[in-house]
Design a protein around this motif. Structure first.
Motif, PDB file in Angstrom:
ATOM      1  N   GLN A  74       0.719  -1.236  -0.064  1.00  0.00           N
ATOM      2  CA  GLN A  74       0.116  -0.235   0.200  1.00  0.00           C
ATOM      3  C   GLN A  74       1.058   1.183   0.055  1.00  0.00           C
ATOM      4  OE1 GLN A  74      -3.022   0.354  -0.440  1.00  0.00           O
ATOM      5  NE2 GLN A  74      -3.492   2.081   0.187  1.00  0.00           N
ATOM      6  N   LEU A 113      -4.715   7.921   1.605  1.00  0.00           N
ATOM      7  CA  LEU A 113      -3.933   6.273   0.970  1.00  0.00           C
ATOM      8  C   LEU A 113      -3.439   5.489   2.418  1.00  0.00           C
ATOM      9  CD1 LEU A 113      -2.616   6.800  -2.370  1.00  0.00           C
ATOM     10  CD2 LEU A 113      -4.856   6.300  -1.934  1.00  0.00           C
ATOM     11  N   SER A 131     -14.003  -3.954   7.264  1.00  0.00           N
ATOM     12  CA  SER A 131     -13.784  -4.816   6.206  1.00  0.00           C
ATOM     13  C   SER A 131     -14.995  -5.720   5.489  1.00  0.00           C
ATOM     14  CB  SER A 131     -12.744  -5.749   6.131  1.00  0.00           C
ATOM     15  OG  SER A 131     -12.350  -6.318   6.792  1.00  0.00           O
ATOM     16  N   MET A 150     -16.773  -5.098   3.001  1.00  0.00           N
ATOM     17  CA  MET A 150     -16.982  -4.678   1.975  1.00  0.00           C
ATOM     18  C   MET A 150     -16.093  -5.895   1.206  1.00  0.00           C
ATOM     19  SD  MET A 150     -17.301  -0.908   0.701  1.00  0.00           S
ATOM     20  CE  MET A 150     -16.462  -0.327   2.172  1.00  0.00           C
ATOM     21  N   LYS A 151     -15.720  -6.818   2.440  1.00  0.00           N
ATOM     22  CA  LYS A 151     -14.611  -8.334   0.905  1.00  0.00           C
ATOM     23  C   LYS A 151     -15.219  -8.796   0.264  1.00  0.00           C
ATOM     24  CE  LYS A 151     -10.897 -11.003   2.409  1.00  0.00           C
ATOM     25  NZ  LYS A 151      -9.902 -10.839   3.004  1.00  0.00           N
ATOM     26  N   GLY A 152     -14.737  -8.951  -0.703  1.00  0.00           N
ATOM     27  CA  GLY A 152     -15.250  -9.706  -1.674  1.00  0.00           C
ATOM     28  C   GLY A 152     -15.242 -12.087  -1.591  1.00  0.00           C
ATOM     29  N   ARG A 181     -12.659 -12.236  -7.294  1.00  0.00           N
ATOM     30  CA  ARG A 181     -12.429 -11.585  -5.698  1.00  0.00           C
ATOM     31  C   ARG A 181     -11.768 -11.418  -5.370  1.00  0.00           C
ATOM     32  NH1 ARG A 181     -13.934 -16.271  -2.341  1.00  0.00           N
ATOM     33  NH2 ARG A 181     -13.329 -15.340  -0.739  1.00  0.00           N
ATOM     34  N   GLN A 236     -10.325  -7.566  -4.543  1.00  0.00           N
ATOM     35  CA  GLN A 236     -11.689  -7.114  -2.957  1.00  0.00           C
ATOM     36  C   GLN A 236     -11.194  -7.985  -2.009  1.00  0.00           C
ATOM     37  OE1 GLN A 236     -14.455  -5.067  -3.773  1.00  0.00           O
ATOM     38  NE2 GLN A 236     -13.589  -5.395  -6.824  1.00  0.00           N
ATOM     39  N   THR A 237     -10.779  -6.372  -1.596  1.00  0.00           N
ATOM     40  CA  THR A 237      -9.770  -7.201   0.187  1.00  0.00           C
ATOM     41  C   THR A 237     -10.590  -6.803   1.201  1.00  0.00           C
ATOM     42  OG1 THR A 237      -8.848  -4.961  -0.080  1.00  0.00           O
ATOM     43  CG2 THR A 237      -7.712  -7.014  -0.894  1.00  0.00           C
ATOM     44  N   GLY A 238     -11.317  -5.565   0.357  1.00  0.00           N
ATOM     45  CA  GLY A 238     -12.681  -5.103   1.645  1.00  0.00           C
ATOM     46  C   GLY A 238     -11.378  -3.732   2.014  1.00  0.00           C
ATOM     47  N   LYS A 239     -11.134  -3.661   2.116  1.00  0.00           N
ATOM     48  CA  LYS A 239     -10.225  -2.216   2.669  1.00  0.00           C
ATOM     49  C   LYS A 239     -10.027  -1.303   2.108  1.00  0.00           C
ATOM     50  CE  LYS A 239      -7.513  -5.378   4.707  1.00  0.00           C
ATOM     51  NZ  LYS A 239      -7.354  -5.984   6.597  1.00  0.00           N
ATOM     52  N   VAL A 240     -10.859   0.048   2.194  1.00  0.00           N
ATOM     53  CA  VAL A 240     -10.764   1.213   2.056  1.00  0.00           C
ATOM     54  C   VAL A 240     -10.024   1.705   0.840  1.00  0.00           C
ATOM     55  CG1 VAL A 240     -11.966   3.644   2.436  1.00  0.00           C
ATOM     56  CG2 VAL A 240     -12.880   0.848   3.349  1.00  0.00           C
ATOM     57  N   ARG A 241      -8.712   1.587   1.601  1.00  0.00           N
ATOM     58  CA  ARG A 241      -7.371   2.255   1.571  1.00  0.00           C
ATOM     59  C   ARG A 241      -6.477   1.863   0.163  1.00  0.00           C
ATOM     60  NH1 ARG A 241      -3.110   2.598   4.905  1.00  0.00           N
ATOM     61  NH2 ARG A 241      -4.056   0.718   6.142  1.00  0.00           N
ATOM     62  N   SER A 242      -7.094   0.272  -0.092  1.00  0.00           N
ATOM     63  CA  SER A 242      -7.033  -0.505  -1.062  1.00  0.00           C
ATOM     64  C   SER A 242      -7.546  -0.015  -2.880  1.00  0.00           C
ATOM     65  CB  SER A 242      -6.543  -1.742  -1.467  1.00  0.00           C
ATOM     66  OG  SER A 242      -6.486  -2.181   0.259  1.00  0.00           O
ATOM     67  N   TYR A 243      -9.612   0.345  -2.011  1.00  0.00           N
ATOM     68  CA  TYR A 243      -9.563   0.326  -3.600  1.00  0.00           C
ATOM     69  C   TYR A 243      -9.501   2.194  -3.155  1.00  0.00           C
ATOM     70  CZ  TYR A 243     -12.567  -3.331  -1.818  1.00  0.00           C
ATOM     71  OH  TYR A 243     -13.363  -4.568  -1.849  1.00  0.00           O
ATOM     72  N   ALA A 244      -8.793   3.265  -2.299  1.00  0.00           N
ATOM     73  CA  ALA A 244      -8.620   4.421  -2.997  1.00  0.00           C
ATOM     74  C   ALA A 244      -8.020   4.113  -3.499  1.00  0.00           C
ATOM     75  CB  ALA A 244      -8.143   5.029  -1.452  1.00  0.00           C
ATOM     76  N   ALA A 245      -6.712   3.578  -3.123  1.00  0.00           N
ATOM     77  CA  ALA A 245      -4.924   3.360  -4.044  1.00  0.00           C
ATOM     78  C   ALA A 245      -5.575   3.298  -5.340  1.00  0.00           C
ATOM     79  CB  ALA A 245      -4.669   2.169  -3.384  1.00  0.00           C
ATOM     80  N   LEU A 303      -6.351   6.124  -7.276  1.00  0.00           N
ATOM     81  CA  LEU A 303      -5.766   7.109  -7.359  1.00  0.00           C
ATOM     82  C   LEU A 303      -5.060   6.828  -8.333  1.00  0.00           C
ATOM     83  CD1 LEU A 303      -4.654   9.857  -6.804  1.00  0.00           C
ATOM     84  CD2 LEU A 303      -3.029   8.600  -5.071  1.00  0.00           C
ATOM     85  N   VAL A 304      -4.644   5.612  -8.420  1.00  0.00           N
ATOM     86  CA  VAL A 304      -4.018   4.734  -9.973  1.00  0.00           C
ATOM     87  C   VAL A 304      -4.405   5.617 -11.325  1.00  0.00           C
ATOM     88  CG1 VAL A 304      -2.902   2.593 -10.967  1.00  0.00           C
ATOM     89  CG2 VAL A 304      -2.208   3.420  -8.211  1.00  0.00           C
TER      90      VAL A 304
END
Lengths: 258, 99, 626
Positions: A91, B22, B95, B97-99, C596, C599-608, C611-612
């Motif tokens: 991250q 982030l 979490s 929302m984890k898939g 799937r 889809q980690t469920g971590k908001v920050r991964s999604y945000a990253a 941004l990418v």
């Protein structure tokens, strides 16, 4: 020239202050850093012919929003320290690369742009009648519908915040009647506790009242005073017991119920 | 002075805010990152209002300010609700929302 | 009364609706309402008939458009009725015979818990039948055509608690669908080449169309007629259709519905006029069915199935006559009318016999009933004489005309058709006499717990009326060629050709053959005792007992390939189509399993990720901007 001085003084300060966002461990420190940035922005706004926005920036951001942040920080615990160790693999790298890439791209691209100061329009003409008046003219002129929509948005946000933080009452409301009922149910004195004593020469909370027989009434003196041994010595009153500080319990604070 | 300096300052502030969102797990700090990004964009609006001599840019900035305020109210309410139910305001925590 | 003709259709239809909607409530009065509705059609029909008689011959076609039905561009069809001598003949036949059978059924179905439903279906049938004959276009005719098919299906399967009855109903329905396809094809061809599906325009355009088109339309119409009239090769359903209550067999499967095919051919005369080959096919089908039905009838021991085979054979006569062209049209309809009376009478007689014999249908279990059921015996006997063609009963007048007409022409045709028709008369005499003798003569062969008795008056009176019709109708209509003249506006005036044999000779030969047939039957079934079980018999008899293997042939030609095709289709469906779909689904699911993980469920991964994405887009924009 004044503007250059202002900019090159404030700019580095603001950037440094903003870096607390990345490196400060305590949220309070971050908030203070952001406050600095906000004030710096306010100054820049004033310098850029936007005195109204500058004032609003200080009032709204520094005065309201950031204070709100501090309140919430206090609510959820000021002491929450956060370790800066990253938990999601990759991250940090991705974030720094992406944000750095963003900055590099924008600066690299925009850095080449030069705006001839001669062509800078400036707002002197627009602000002729004063900046707030000019803004008001546009805002309640061509943008009046937007303004109304923003008002609705704010209202909705306020209602939403109330709904989100509302906690429904889990126990029945206590009022005078229920308390009185409880007291009688518990077999206690149905009327008020005796008031502290009133002597001819003395009328104070630290003096116990006397019953018809002339004996001091223990219940007439505040427990606090007794615990602190601040009551007036009255012959015949038993020695104050060592009282534990009462445990916080909303229902029993009255001390009426056992 | 070249107004582009302001633009570059805004870019830097924006990037710092984005990075904070982030990297920081504390929801309040991440939220402050978002605020910083909003303010960076506001700086751009004000700057270009001046460059173009258009007062409408400042009105836009004001609108952004209002929206940001509304956003803060709701966002902080969410954070409070979150801390009530979890005793924690870490962003990694919810979490589901984890898939 | 002509302008009230629409009532003929509407009244029984409304009555059927009322009875069906009333349900249980109609149990007490439903049958009387149905009888009343049917009687109303007789009154209106006769009124219209009388009014038509008062008109000049050329004006005897009453056409009324009821409403715009399908106002669709080039294909615009109005619903209208056409009352001319041809449809009037049918209206009278259907209303009179139908009403008599309604009355008969009141008694016959007395103990059935669903009697009112039965009557609703009967009314539905006559309404559909009237619609069929009164329609002014093929499309409206088709509605009636399907309506009678539906009513027939409902009535064959009326006792559908027995699975073989339900199967019989399904069989009738499915075989009829093949015929319906013919009618639809015919209509499509008409619309494509004649530009219209109503009688007036189609017939007006017919002379201008090519012979090939008209032949195709004619053959398609023939297919339709074959299905409805149980003609070769779609004859197999009629025997099984006897599963329905006997009044149904009398009304639908003897007197009226099965003759709709003949009506269709005669009505389409202007089309067949331009298609001699189609007409020849009609005649050939009629001739084949005539012989086939007769052969089957000779071997059947079930009284209703024997009568059904006879019906097939008699309709074969009508088709043969219709296939002779305008010469035979009038005779076909004439025979249709007389046949409607005597065959309905005989079916009702058979029903009466069954009524008295506890629903026994095996003729080998009858015998000697003449003394016990006098009314039935006499009325059945009159029908028997009529179908034999014994003068002066009505069958003689109509059938003899057909045989004569079959001998008209040149080349091989008159000889083939004429001799077949003549031979058919002999066969008819044999099997009908066999039926009559086995039932009413000889020693009694029923079991001791059966007590044959005469049926109530409400059953015998309709039989008597029909018997009277069997006796005199032919004479009345044939006098001075009255019927031929009556139909002339429809069939057209035809120069009467001369038969290849002299008319008296034909008549004599036919009567001799008939006498021979009766005599053979007499010697076999009256002089000698009738065995209770089927005796060993020749191959032909065995084949006839099994309906000349019609079900086997159908099974081999249609059912087996159909089943194989179905299996292949099912397999292809499961393996190819379902397989593809299932594989797509499991492939998608597998892809999802892989994706799937993102889809980690971590908001920050999604945000990253966001941004990418922004950076990439920005890079593209900046790059493209240069």
């Amino acid at each position: 020239m004044r503007e250059e001085v202002m900019f090159w003084t404030l700019g580095p300060v603001m950037v440094l202050a903003s870096l607390t966002l990345l490196f400060a461990r305590k949220a309070v420190h971050v908030a203070m850093g952001v406050v600095v940035v906000m004030i710096g922005l306010a100054v820049i706004y004033v310098a850029q012919d936007a005195p109204f926005l500058g004032v609003v920036q200080i009032v709204v951001y520094t005065g309201a929003v950031m204070m709100l942040f501090l309140f919430v920080l206090m609510l959820v615990g000021v002491d929450q320290r956060e370790s800066l160790r990253e938990t999601i693999r990759g991250q940090r790298v991705i974030s720094i690369l992406a944000a750095g890439g963003l900055a590099a791209l924008l600066i690299g691209f925009l850095g080449k742009v030069v705006i001839d100061p001669a062509h800078v329009g400036g707002l002197t003409q627009a602000n002729a009648a004063g900046n707030p008046q000019a803004i008001a003219g546009v805002m309640f002129g061509s943008f009046v519908l937007v303004m109304e929509a923003l008002g609705v948005l704010l209202t909705i946000a306020a209602v939403g915040a109330i709904v989100l933080t509302f906690v429904p009452r889990m126990s029945p409301t206590l009022n005078q009647r229920t308390r009185s009922d409880a007291r009688i149910q518990g077999g206690l004195d149905p009327v008020n506790k005796p008031m502290p004593g009133v002597y001819a020469r003395h009328n104070a909370l630290d003096t116990p009242a006397l019953d018809p027989l002339g004996n001091p009434l223990e219940a007439s003196i505040s427990r606090v005073l007794r615990a602190r041994k601040q009551e007036l010595e009255v012959p015949g009153l038993p020695q104050a017991p060592e009282i534990e500080p009462p445990a916080f319990d909303g229902n029993e604070r009255e001390g009426g119920t056992p | 002075m070249n107004p582009m300096n302001y633009v570059i300052l805004a870019t830097v502030l924006f990037s710092v805010g984005a990075t904070a969102v982030l990297l920081r797990r504390n929801a309040i700090i991440a939220f402050m990152g978002i605020e910083l990004m909003l303010n960076a964009s506001n700086l751009l609006l004000v700057t270009f209002a001046r460059v173009n001599g258009a007062i409408a840019g400042q009105v836009d900035a004001f609108a952004v300010l209002v929206v940001a305020a509304a956003e803060v109210v709701v966002g902080l309410a969410i954070i409070i609700a979150l801390s009530r139910s979890r005793q924690n305001i870490s962003l990694d925590e919810p979490s589901e929302m984890k898939g | 009364m002509l302008h009230l003709s629409w009532l003929i259709i509407a009244v029984p239809l409304a009555s059927a609706a009322v009875i069906l909607l009333a349900g249980r409530a109609a149990r007490k009065w439903g049958h009387w309402l149905a009888v009343a509705a049917s009687a109303t059609t007789v009154i209106v029909g006769i009124g219209a008939f009388v009014q038509m008689l008062g008109l000049d011959r050329g004006d005897r076609a009453f056409h009324e458009t009821l409403f715009r039905w399908i106002p669709g561009g080039e294909l615009s069809v109005d619903a209208g009725i056409l009352v001319d001598p041809l449809s009037m003949s049918f209206v009278l036949l259907v209303s009179v015979v139908g009403t008599l059978i309604h009355v008969y059924s009141v008694a016959y179905m007395e103990h059935d818990p669903r009697r009112s439903t039965f009557f609703a279906y009967l009314n539905l049938f006559i309404a559909a039948m009237f619609l069929l004959v009164l329609a002014d276009s093929y499309l409206l005719l088709f509605v009636g055509w399907e309506g009678v098919g539906l009513a027939s299906y409902l009535l064959i399967g009326f006792w559908n608690q027995k699975s073989e009855f339900a199967t019989a109903a399904n069989k009738a329905f499915i075989v009829n669908r093949i015929g319906d396809m013919g009618l639809i094809l015919a209509m499509a061809l008409m619309f494509a080449h004649l530009g219209s599906v109503d009688f007036a325009h189609a017939f007006a355009a017919a002379p201008g169309a090519s012979t090939g088109v008209l032949t195709a339309i004619g053959l398609a119409l023939l297919l339709a007629a074959c299905g409805k009239s149980a003609q070769f090769p779609l004859q197999s359903w009629l025997g099984d259709a006897m599963a329905g209550p006997t009044p149904v067999s009398a009304l639908i499967h003897a007197a009226t519905m099965v003759t709709a095919g003949v009506y269709l051919v005669v009505r389409s005369g202007p089309i067949f006029a331009g298609a001699p080959n189609a007409l020849l096919a009609v005649a050939a089908v009629g001739a084949i069915t005539l012989v086939m039905g007769a052969i089957i009838g000779m071997a059947k021991d079930d009284i209703k199935k024997a009568l059904a085979a006879s019906t097939m054979s008699q309709i074969g006569y009508m088709m043969l006559a219709a296939g002779l062209g305008p010469v035979g049209y009038a005779f076909a309809i004439f025979h249709l009318l007389t046949h409607g009376f005597f065959k309905a009478g005989m079916f009702l007689g058979a029903g009466s016999v069954m009524h008295g014999m506890d629903d026994q249908v095996n003729m080998r279990r009858f015998g000697g009933l003449a003394t016990l059921m006098k009314f039935t015996w006499v009325t059945f006997g009159l029908g028997w004489l009529a179908i034999l063609g014994v003068p002066p009963f009505s069958g003689f007048w109509s059938k003899d005309k057909i045989i004569e007409a079959a001998f008209i022409g040149d080349g091989w045709k008159p000889w083939v058709f004429g001799l077949t028709a003549m031979l058919g008369a002999g066969l008819t005499a044999y099997y009908m006499s066999r039926l009559f003798f086995m039932t009413f003569y000889g020693g009694k062969r029923w079991t001791d717990d059966q007590h044959p008795h005469e049926s109530p008056l409400m059953m015998t009176v309709p039989m008597m009326i029909l018997a009277a019709g069997s006796a005199v109708l032919g004479l009345v209509l044939a006098r001075g060629n009255a019927f031929t003249a009556w139909l002339e506006p429809v069939t057209g005036t035809v120069a009467h050709g001369e038969p290849v044999l002299a008319v008296p000779l034909i008549m004599t030969l036919t009567l001799i053959l008939v006498a021979l047939g009766v005599a053979a039957a007499y010697f076999q079934y009256v002089s000698r005792p009738v065995p209770i079980t089927e005796p060993r018999a020749s191959v032909l008899t065995l084949a006839a007992r099994r309906d000349l293997f019609q079900d086997t042939v159908n099974g081999a030609l249609v059912q087996w390939p159909g089943e194989v095709l179905t299996r292949i289709a099912v397999y292809a469906d499961a393996a190819a189509i379902d397989g593809a779909v299932n594989k797509t689904a499991s492939g998608t699911a597998g892809l999802g399993e892989v994706v799937r993980k993102l889809q980690t469920g971590k908001v920050r991964s999604y945000a990253a990720t966001m941004l990418v994405g922004v950076v990439i887009l920005l890079a593209i924009v900046v790059k493209g901007g240069r």
